[in-house]
Enzyme design. Structure first.
Site, PDB file in Angstrom:
ATOM      1  N   ASP A 189       0.875  -1.152   0.000  1.00 35.38           N
ATOM      2  CA  ASP A 189       0.000   0.000   0.000  1.00 35.38           C
ATOM      3  C   ASP A 189       0.923   1.216   0.000  1.00 35.38           C
ATOM      4  O   ASP A 189       2.111   1.132   0.332  1.00 35.38           O
ATOM      5  CB  ASP A 189      -0.932  -0.016   1.219  1.00 35.38           C
ATOM      6  CG  ASP A 189      -2.133   0.885   1.006  1.00 35.38           C
ATOM      7  OD1 ASP A 189      -3.148   0.711   1.700  1.00 35.38           O
ATOM      8  OD2 ASP A 189      -2.053   1.765   0.116  1.00 35.38           O
TER       9      ASP A 189
HETATM   10  C1  GLC Z   1      -4.243   4.403  -0.347  1.00 33.71           C
HETATM   11  C2  GLC Z   1      -5.131   3.209  -0.099  1.00 33.71           C
HETATM   12  C3  GLC Z   1      -5.090   2.184  -1.193  1.00 33.71           C
HETATM   13  C4  GLC Z   1      -4.856   2.896  -2.510  1.00 33.71           C
HETATM   14  C5  GLC Z   1      -3.452   3.476  -2.466  1.00 33.71           C
HETATM   15  C6  GLC Z   1      -3.122   4.303  -3.705  1.00 33.71           C
HETATM   16  O1  GLC Z   1      -3.701   4.873   0.837  1.00 33.71           O
HETATM   17  O2  GLC Z   1      -5.024   2.544   1.144  1.00 33.71           O
HETATM   18  O3  GLC Z   1      -6.320   1.473  -1.192  1.00 33.71           O
HETATM   19  O4  GLC Z   1      -4.982   1.996  -3.600  1.00 33.71           O
HETATM   20  O5  GLC Z   1      -3.228   4.269  -1.310  1.00 33.71           O
HETATM   21  O6  GLC Z   1      -3.926   5.438  -3.753  1.00 33.71           O
END
Ligand code: GLC
Length: 743
Positions: free
Chosen positions: A263
């Site tokens: 993430d």
């Molecule tokens: C965010 C989210 C994730 C997302 C990623 C990119 O913090 O937790 O679901 O795909 O970052 O935006």
């Protein structure tokens, strides 16, 4: 050193030789694994390290020298995120990146229809493909453990079986476009508060029986090509580099051959990132001190620090080669697959799909005196009241926020549907959050209203009194502490004084329907005052058309709840017994330990164990018609290991309009050596019936449906003895049972 320039015939021969030997990694007649090995052997150490981490906010490098393309990631689960600047969250200002917003995944889950999920995945996958994305950072399948979780709207409810059945077609639909699904957030990311620091403490039974099954189905049946690690910790390791979840379970027990993507900002440690199952690092805040302070990609944990450890001989390249193999495999499944389809963006088919999914997922919770559907032949004036009748919901909520081609509001959809058949009058009713902007995408709406709640209610009541029918459209929204990433709600009640508005409207006009737009359960203290209640999720681009179709009876509602609506927060295991939101350690680590003390008893499992009557149960949803269930017949009274039995019954439409009914099968273990829920969902079928029509529904029960996870043996186990099959219209509406024996 003297440069030798080869000219003339010799250069032609050499060139010819080089061209004649098409590298295996480019030769599509060769097996992918051979192409991977060939490419791997051609890559330098620096190229291998470079490919394991981002080079921009949403892209990671390929191998330019070898012609292996870059990897482009995109959010989100409900539509394709607009382009951002190379190294920013803010908009790049493109003018060709508006999309169709499909309904939120809670709505998809509420359809209980795997075919609708396939349509969803295919459609959103086509939009991602057209936008030349390699990986769609979706779907999310974290289990709905608390109604306060800000991101439940992005997930598929409280039951692992329903989420597992619904995630598989979505993944397959996306990936048939040559775009990888990236199932998230693996695992145990069941709240947004303290999401980077919560260390989840959960027993193995709950982990394997509740929190992992949807991910396992996505990997083993959906064949997901990527998985996103979660921010939270489990056994003191962050989900993005977690030996237990990633190496032991995902790659070990389940045989996952794809890529584990972090993430954004979920990586905290080079050593763990190397050894604990991470393959591709994104979004790191490299100085580790604050968000986005210095995104120097060479400082990523799997960048220079990794290369340095290798060059100093402190770590080998075995883990690196495994990461690179997986990333190359992703390339051959996507960017290097010459047979990839071309996708489409904002097509009529996608708009029709968005509307269909919405209409299939809307849930009729209550309908006293058959107040719904609205008969336009009998009404002259309709009041539409509430901020959610006009507020754009595709902007906001966090990373799933979108820039849409359009979003038809509920008010505009109702006006369009009613046309000249009746007058539609709008009143605000309450003021929630007048803002409408996320990462530079602006809703363009000016919802500012300085009137007092008293003035707003007085206006709404006056309008209601003057109308034949009142439609209140409220609920939650995509603002912080509503349904929004990175924050949870503070309680289960509706905000902005909506309860008072609804009660006042109920006194003013008996023909009242409340349309709740939310991704979470909300308290309804007025439930007895209001004749009709509709759960209308975040429905995306076609919200207005879908809501109008259901309210006017053009479409007969057929959705059922994918999670329980509790009466109060204390009716929920995570709050009654669990430690939500967690207990901060007092060791300066900022870690917050959270014991999932309720174990496997989540959602209806908790309610039944504790004999709690919910406001509306899991699996509940009404129709404008009625259905009669016949007496079930079992093919045998005994089931053996690796055996199965069939349970069949007829379902009849006993009403005057066509409709769809979701017949549910639950299984209960009458006597077990371990605590087990009264019953657990193990099957469902959505059957369409004309008035008077009757169809047979057949469920096959296998010994796998009887098993629990034996933590001591680390294995699934069914114990001999009596079991009960429950045929039901919801978790609390059991129509019949069949008892059988497992031998
Ligand atoms: C965010 C989210 C994730 C997302 C990623 C990119 O913090 O937790 O679901 O795909 O970052 O935006």
């Amino acid at each position: 050193m003297r440069k030798v320039i080869i000219t003339g015939a010799l250069s032609v021969i050499l060139a010819g030789n080089v061209l004649a030997q098409t590298p295996v990694y480019l030769d599509e007649t060769k097996p992918v694994e051979a192409r991977i090995e060939d490419a791997l052997n051609r890559m330098t150490l620096e190229e291998k390290v470079a490919i394991t981490h981002a080079q921009s906010k949403f892209c990671s490098p390929g191998v330019a020298r070898l012609g292996i393309p870059e990897f482009w990631m995109t959010d989100g689960p409900h539509g394709i995120r607009p382009e951002v600047l190379w190294d920013e969250w803010d908009q790049a200002g493109w003018t060709n990146d508006s999309c169709v917003a499909f309904p939120a995944l809670t709505c998809l889950a509420a359809t209980w229809d795997p075919e609708v999920s396939m349509l969803y995945g295919k459609s959103i996958g086509e939009e991602a493909r057209y936008r030349n994305k390699t990986v769609l950072l979706a779907p999310g399948v974290n289990i709905y453990r608390t109604p306060l979780n800000g991101r439940n709207f992005e997930y598929m409810g409280e039951d692992p079986y329903l989420a597992g059945r619904m995630v598989v077609p979505y993944v397959r639909g996306v990936q048939q476009n040559g775009v990888a699904a990236c199932v998230k957030h693996y695992a145990l990311n069941n709240q947004e508060v303290n999401r980077h620091t919560t260390n989840v403490i959960v027993d193995d039974r709950a982990l394997y029986e509740i929190y992992l099954p949807a991910f396992k189905a996505a990997v083993q049946e959906g064949k997901a090509w990527s998985i996103m690690g979660s921010y939270n910790l489990y056994k003191d390791q962050h989900g993005c580099h977690n030996q237990y979840l990633l190496n032991d379970i995902l790659k070990g027990e389940w045989g996952f051959d794809g890529v584990v993507v972090s993430d954004w900002g979920g990586v905290h440690n080079t050593e763990e990132a190397i050894h604990n199952g991470l393959d591709l690092e994104f979004g790191s805040w490299t100085n580790g001190l604050s968000n986005g302070a210095s995104n120097a990609y060479d400082n990523y944990y799997l960048a220079q620090p990794y290369l340095k450890l290798i060059k100093e001989g402190k770590v080998g390249t075995k883990e690196l080669d495994d990461k690179v193999r997986r990333i190359l495999r992703l390339a051959y499944r996507t960017t290097m697959d010459r047979n990839r389809p071309y996708g489409a963006l904002c097509s009529e088919a996608h708009i029709a799909a968005a509307r269909h999914i919405a209409e299939e997922g809307i849930v009729l919770l209550q309908n006293k005196n058959n107040t719904l559907p609205i008969d336009l032949g009998k009404v002259k004036k309709i009041a539409v009241i509430g901020e959610n009748a006009v507020k754009m919901m595709t902007v906001g909520g966090g990373s799933s926020s979108l820039k849409v081609k359009y979003e038809l509001s509920p008010l505009d959809g109702i006006k369009k549907r009613v046309g000249k058949r009746a007058e539609v009058v709008y009143a605000r009713g309450y003021v929630g959050d007048p803002s409408g902007e996320y990462n530079g995408v602006k809703s363009g709406q000016n919802l500012e209203d300085k009137r007092s709640p008293e003035e707003l209610i007085a206006e709404a009541v006056q309008v209601a009194k003057e109308c034949d029918y009142v439609i209140f459209i409220g609920g939650l929204n995509k603002s912080a502490h509503q349904d929004c990433e990175d924050s949870d709600r503070k309680d289960i009640a509706l905000s902005y004084g909506q309860d008072a508005v609804i009660s006042a409207l109920a006194k003013a006009n008996k023909n009242l329907v409340v349309v709740n737009i939310s991704g979470n359960a909300v308290a309804m203290p007025w439930v007895k005052e209001v004749p009709s209640i509709v759960q209308a999720w975040y429905l995306g681009t076609e919200s207005g058309n879908a809501i109008a179709s259901i309210l006017m009876g053009d479409v007969n509602p057929s959705g059922k709840l994918p999670f329980t609506f509790p009466v109060a927060l204390n009716d929920v295991g995570a709050h009654k017994l669990g430690e939500y939101p967690g207990v901060p350690r007092n060791d300066g680590s900022k870690i917050v330990d959270e014991k999932y003390n309720e174990g496997i008893f989540v959602g209806y499992r908790w309610a039944e164990k504790n004999k709690i009557t919910p406001l509306f149960p899991f699996g509940h949803g009404l129709s404008y018609t009625t259905f009669a269930y016949g007496t079930p017949v079992a093919s045998s009274k005994t089931i053996t290991a690796d055996g199965n039995i069939q349970v069949s019954l007829t379902v009849k439409n006993t009403g005057a309009v066509a409709g769809k009914e979701i017949v549910q099968l639950y299984i209960g273990d009458e006597k077990a050596s371990v605590p087990r829920p009264v019953k657990e969902l193990k099957g469902f079928q959505k059957v369409e019936l004309l008035p008077g029509e009757e169809k047979e529904v057949v469920f096959t029960i296998t010994d796998n449906d009887l098993k629990f996870f034996d933590a001591a043996a680390h294995a699934w186990k069914a114990e001999p003895g009596k079991f009960k099959a429950y045929i039901a219209a919801s978790a609390t509406d059991v129509r019949s049972t069949v008892t059988f024996e497992y031998k």
